[in-house]
Write an enzyme that holds these catalytic residues in place. Structure first.
Site, PDB file in Angstrom:
ATOM      1  N   ASP A   4       0.822  -1.204   0.000  1.00 58.62           N
ATOM      2  CA  ASP A   4       0.000   0.000   0.000  1.00 58.62           C
ATOM      3  C   ASP A   4       0.860   1.260   0.000  1.00 58.62           C
ATOM      4  O   ASP A   4       2.023   1.235   0.410  1.00 58.62           O
ATOM      5  CB  ASP A   4      -0.907   0.016   1.239  1.00 58.62           C
ATOM      6  CG  ASP A   4      -2.302  -0.494   0.935  1.00 58.62           C
ATOM      7  OD1 ASP A   4      -2.562  -0.866  -0.219  1.00 58.62           O
ATOM      8  OD2 ASP A   4      -3.131  -0.523   1.865  1.00 58.62           O
ATOM      9  N   LYS A  15      -3.534   3.007  -2.644  1.00 58.31           N
ATOM     10  CA  LYS A  15      -4.899   3.529  -2.592  1.00 58.31           C
ATOM     11  C   LYS A  15      -4.884   4.739  -1.689  1.00 58.31           C
ATOM     12  O   LYS A  15      -4.685   4.629  -0.488  1.00 58.31           O
ATOM     13  CB  LYS A  15      -5.885   2.476  -2.078  1.00 58.31           C
ATOM     14  CG  LYS A  15      -5.958   1.231  -2.938  1.00 58.31           C
ATOM     15  CD  LYS A  15      -7.106   0.340  -2.554  1.00 58.31           C
ATOM     16  CE  LYS A  15      -8.428   0.906  -3.002  1.00 58.31           C
ATOM     17  NZ  LYS A  15      -8.566   1.002  -4.453  1.00 58.31           N
ATOM     18  N   MET A  33      -9.660   9.633   7.855  1.00 58.58           N
ATOM     19  CA  MET A  33      -9.970  10.164   6.524  1.00 58.58           C
ATOM     20  C   MET A  33     -10.966  11.317   6.606  1.00 58.58           C
ATOM     21  O   MET A  33     -11.903  11.416   5.810  1.00 58.58           O
ATOM     22  CB  MET A  33     -10.501   9.040   5.624  1.00 58.58           C
ATOM     23  CG  MET A  33      -9.454   7.974   5.321  1.00 58.58           C
ATOM     24  SD  MET A  33     -10.124   6.493   4.526  1.00 58.58           S
ATOM     25  CE  MET A  33     -10.687   5.559   5.966  1.00 58.58           C
TER      26      MET A  33
END
Length: 263
Positions: free
Chosen positions: A36, A57, A169
């Site tokens: 990642d 991502k 996030m």
């Protein structure tokens, strides 16, 4: 042909010292590593015999499609290879592990899960606080502000829990989430933002809910960051902040104080 398998490996928030011994052993025996974006790139040194495939991502950035990642995992494992899927933080918390587990099990691929330290815990450690505290809250709620359907979490319901809120996030929506929470929580509710938690680049901001969005913008805080909100955050001392000290709007000349004093 020997049966292959996939290991969903949690790499923690950044510092390789936070990897478990079990994670290091899995990497050492890997044939293929799917890596990642938010993982410390130096982790590949622990997998010297592996082919490294980068499958980043990132919110708001060009990302590797999830379906493509799942196909790669199945393809390599069904060839008899030992595949290690490396995710930042803990793979089981906002890491799309559920989708990958479903795809692998449908394909008949054996799966091992190795836990790690989520950035929410690393953020709390950097602030020197506990996410739970008998004097302030009955628990902690981990929530993502980045929902697949583009909608907002039920901030009213979350505020009503009385728990520490660890928001992942959320930086792109910090104005909206602060406005929503201010309708249900006190303006002086302690809050913090920790960017790059658990890494050498960690930055910490201590403030309060009514100043959170403005202070975060002024300090240049950006993703990847964890937002922490609740009474337990008030146990942090302003001396742990690395950016914008926690001043009250009306006594900025009083200097840094602990948030428990400021509240």
């Amino acid at each position: 042909m020997n049966p292959g398998k996939v290991t969903l490996l949690s790499a923690g928030p950044g510092d390789l010292d936070l990897l478990t011994l079990r994670a290091a052993k899995a990497l050492a025996s890997a044939d293929v590593v799917l890596l990642d974006d938010l993982v410390n790139p130096e982790i590949v040194t622990l997998a010297p015999g592996a082919r490294v495939v980068r499958v980043g991502k990132r919110g708001g950035c060009r990302s590797t499609p999830q379906a493509f990642i799942e196909r790669l995992l199945c393809r390599y494992a069904l060839r008899g290879l030992n595949v290690v899927r490396v995710k930042g933080g803990d793979a089981l918390l906002f890491g799309r592990a559920g989708e990958e587990l479903t795809a692998l099990r449908r394909a008949g691929v054996a799966v091992e899960i190795i836990n790690g330290i989520s950035s929410g815990f690393a953020a709390a450690a950097g602030l020197g606080i506990s996410l739970t505290h008998r004097a302030h809250c009955p628990g902690v709620t981990f929530i993502t502000a980045h929902r697949q359907d583009g909608g907002e979490p039920d901030w009213a319901a979350l505020a009503a829990t009385g728990t520490t809120l660890a928001v992942y996030m959320g930086m792109h929506r910090i104005d909206g989430l602060c406005a929503s929470l201010l309708a249900h929580l006190r303006a002086d509710t302690p809050a913090a933002v920790v960017q790059w938690a658990g890494s050498p680049n960690e930055r910490r901001l201590l403030t309060r809910l009514d100043r959170l969005a403005a202070d975060a913008e002024a300090a240049g805080m950006a993703s990847p960051s964890v937002i922490l909100i609740g009474g337990a955050i008030g146990e942090a001392d302003a001396s742990v902040a690395t950016v914008v000290p926690a001043f009250l709007p009306d006594d900025a000349e009083a200097g840094p104080r602990t948030l428990s004093q400021a509240a």
